[in-house]
Design an enzyme around this catalytic site. Sequence first.
Site, mmCIF file in Angstrom:
data_model
loop_
_atom_site.group_PDB
_atom_site.id
_atom_site.type_symbol
_atom_site.label_atom_id
_atom_site.label_comp_id
_atom_site.label_asym_id
_atom_site.label_seq_id
_atom_site.Cartn_x
_atom_site.Cartn_y
_atom_site.Cartn_z
ATOM 1 N N HIS A 185 0.818 -1.221 0.000
ATOM 2 C CA HIS A 185 0.000 0.000 0.000
ATOM 3 C C HIS A 185 0.850 1.269 0.000
ATOM 4 O O HIS A 185 0.488 2.283 0.593
ATOM 5 C CB HIS A 185 -0.967 -0.004 1.184
ATOM 6 C CG HIS A 185 -0.312 -0.205 2.509
ATOM 7 N ND1 HIS A 185 0.055 -1.456 2.986
ATOM 8 C CD2 HIS A 185 0.063 0.676 3.454
ATOM 9 C CE1 HIS A 185 0.621 -1.308 4.176
ATOM 10 N NE2 HIS A 185 0.641 -0.042 4.497
ATOM 11 N N HIS A 198 -3.335 1.166 20.415
ATOM 12 C CA HIS A 198 -1.959 0.657 20.311
ATOM 13 C C HIS A 198 -1.194 1.417 19.224
ATOM 14 O O HIS A 198 -0.089 1.925 19.438
ATOM 15 C CB HIS A 198 -1.995 -0.841 19.979
ATOM 16 C CG HIS A 198 -0.645 -1.472 19.800
ATOM 17 N ND1 HIS A 198 -0.018 -2.193 20.782
ATOM 18 C CD2 HIS A 198 0.189 -1.497 18.717
ATOM 19 C CE1 HIS A 198 1.164 -2.637 20.325
ATOM 20 N NE2 HIS A 198 1.303 -2.211 19.075
ATOM 21 N N GLU A 199 -1.810 1.499 18.035
ATOM 22 C CA GLU A 199 -1.123 2.152 16.905
ATOM 23 C C GLU A 199 -0.839 3.624 17.198
ATOM 24 O O GLU A 199 0.255 4.109 16.915
ATOM 25 C CB GLU A 199 -1.954 2.029 15.625
ATOM 26 C CG GLU A 199 -2.200 0.593 15.178
ATOM 27 C CD GLU A 199 -0.932 -0.243 15.125
ATOM 28 O OE1 GLU A 199 -0.998 -1.432 15.505
ATOM 29 O OE2 GLU A 199 0.144 0.281 14.760
ATOM 30 N N HIS A 257 2.120 4.139 19.187
ATOM 31 C CA HIS A 257 3.330 4.196 18.345
ATOM 32 C C HIS A 257 3.439 5.562 17.681
ATOM 33 O O HIS A 257 4.517 6.162 17.619
ATOM 34 C CB HIS A 257 3.283 3.122 17.251
ATOM 35 C CG HIS A 257 3.548 1.726 17.704
ATOM 36 N ND1 HIS A 257 4.588 1.363 18.537
ATOM 37 C CD2 HIS A 257 2.876 0.570 17.420
ATOM 38 C CE1 HIS A 257 4.564 0.063 18.751
ATOM 39 N NE2 HIS A 257 3.527 -0.452 18.079
ATOM 40 N N HIS A 270 7.000 -1.027 22.407
ATOM 41 C CA HIS A 270 6.252 -2.130 23.017
ATOM 42 C C HIS A 270 6.591 -2.297 24.495
ATOM 43 O O HIS A 270 7.678 -1.948 24.942
ATOM 44 C CB HIS A 270 6.516 -3.422 22.254
ATOM 45 C CG HIS A 270 5.786 -3.461 20.951
ATOM 46 N ND1 HIS A 270 6.228 -4.170 19.858
ATOM 47 C CD2 HIS A 270 4.637 -2.864 20.558
ATOM 48 C CE1 HIS A 270 5.394 -4.017 18.860
ATOM 49 N NE2 HIS A 270 4.405 -3.222 19.260
HETATM 50 C C1 LIG Z 1 -0.657 -5.574 18.908
HETATM 51 C C2 LIG Z 1 -1.423 -5.323 17.598
HETATM 52 C C3 LIG Z 1 -2.614 -4.461 17.865
HETATM 53 C C4 LIG Z 1 -0.493 -4.665 16.563
HETATM 54 C C5 LIG Z 1 0.666 -5.531 16.146
HETATM 55 C C6 LIG Z 1 1.458 -4.935 14.996
HETATM 56 S S1 LIG Z 1 2.452 -3.519 15.377
HETATM 57 C C7 LIG Z 1 3.609 -3.436 14.137
HETATM 58 N N1 LIG Z 1 1.644 -2.319 15.347
HETATM 59 N N2 LIG Z 1 3.096 -3.689 16.656
HETATM 60 C C8 LIG Z 1 0.178 -6.887 15.629
HETATM 61 O O1 LIG Z 1 -0.545 -6.940 14.679
HETATM 62 N N3 LIG Z 1 0.687 -7.971 16.250
HETATM 63 C C9 LIG Z 1 0.406 -9.313 15.786
HETATM 64 C C10 LIG Z 1 1.557 -10.224 16.159
HETATM 65 C C11 LIG Z 1 1.337 -11.604 15.657
HETATM 66 C C12 LIG Z 1 0.739 -12.631 16.354
HETATM 67 N N4 LIG Z 1 0.710 -13.728 15.560
HETATM 68 C C13 LIG Z 1 1.276 -13.442 14.338
HETATM 69 C C14 LIG Z 1 1.434 -14.231 13.177
HETATM 70 C C15 LIG Z 1 2.048 -13.643 12.064
HETATM 71 C C16 LIG Z 1 2.443 -12.305 12.082
HETATM 72 C C17 LIG Z 1 2.268 -11.502 13.239
HETATM 73 C C18 LIG Z 1 1.673 -12.113 14.362
HETATM 74 C C19 LIG Z 1 0.141 -14.983 15.985
HETATM 75 C C20 LIG Z 1 -1.294 -15.214 15.439
HETATM 76 C C21 LIG Z 1 -2.303 -14.109 15.836
HETATM 77 C C22 LIG Z 1 -2.489 -13.142 14.702
HETATM 78 C C23 LIG Z 1 -3.478 -12.032 14.981
HETATM 79 C C24 LIG Z 1 -2.988 -11.010 15.987
HETATM 80 N N5 LIG Z 1 -1.769 -10.389 15.558
HETATM 81 C C25 LIG Z 1 -0.884 -9.816 16.388
HETATM 82 O O2 LIG Z 1 -1.082 -9.745 17.597
HETATM 83 ZN ZN LIG Z 2 3.015 -2.412 18.120
#
Ligand SMILES: CC(C)C[C@H](CS(C)(=N)=N)C(=O)N[C@H]1Cc2cn(c3ccccc23)CCCCCCNC1=O
Ligand SMILES: [Zn+2]
Length: 170
Positions: free
Chosen positions: A69, A120-121, A124, A130
Site C-alpha cells: 500500500h 496501540h497504533e 506508536h 512495546h
Molecule cells: C498488537 C497489535 C494491535 C499490533 C501488532 C502490529 S504492530 C507493528 N503495530 N506492533 C500486531 O498486529 N501484532 C500481531 C503479532 C502476531 C501474532 N501472531 C502473528 C502471526 C504472524 C504475524 C504476526 C503475528 C500470531 C497469530 C495471531 C495473529 C493475529 C494477531 N496479531 C498480532 O497480535
Molecule cells: Zn506495536
Amino acid sequence: DLPSRNRPKWTSRVVTYRIISYTRDLPRVTVDHLVAKALNMWSKEIPLSFRRVVLGIPDIVIGFARGAHGDFYPFDGPGGTLAHAYEPGPGLGGDAHFDEDERWADGRGLGINFLAVATHELGHSLGLRHSSDPDSVMYPTYGARDSENFKLSPGDIREIQELYGKRSKS
Ligand SMILES: CC(C)C[C@H](CS(C)(=N)=N)C(=O)N[C@H]1Cc2cn(c3ccccc23)CCCCCCNC1=O
Ligand SMILES: [Zn+2]
C-alpha cells in the site's frame, strides 16, 4: 532504555490528524468516533491535543489498506499483522495504517476490536514502543479485550508522561 537515547516525539502542542480511508466492516462515523476515543485516551494524560482536519496535510494520516500500500511494509492478508504505525516525524512519521483484510469490529460483534488496535497504533504514532506487560495497550500481540472498560494500564500512562510530561489539572 537509556534515558539519553533520543526518543522522537511531537514538539507541537496540537497535533493534527486526517482519516483518508475507511473499512467496509464499520460505519465511517464509528471509525471517526473510535479514532477520536483512542486519541483522547492518550491526550488526556499529557499536555498535547489532537485536531481532526479533513483537507490538507496533517501530522498523522490514518487509513485502511490491504497488501502492498505504498510504503515498505505490505500487509499480510487476514490475521498476522493487524496494523502498523510510524514514530513521530515528518512525512510518514506518525501515520497509522490498518489492514483492511482483517474483520474490524466495534467491540460488540465478532472481529478485531478496532478501538484496542487504534489505541496501540496511536501509541506508536506518539513515540511509544512495546511493553512486556500483558496488561499494557502496548503489548506486542493483540489480546481480545472487552471494550466496555478498555483503558490504558498504569504503565502506559507512566510511559506517555515520561515522554510528554503530565497534563496539568488546571
Ligand atoms: C498488537 C497489535 C494491535 C499490533 C501488532 C502490529 S504492530 C507493528 N503495530 N506492533 C500486531 O498486529 N501484532 C500481531 C503479532 C502476531 C501474532 N501472531 C502473528 C502471526 C504472524 C504475524 C504476526 C503475528 C500470531 C497469530 C495471531 C495473529 C493475529 C494477531 N496479531 C498480532 O497480535
Ligand atoms: Zn506495536
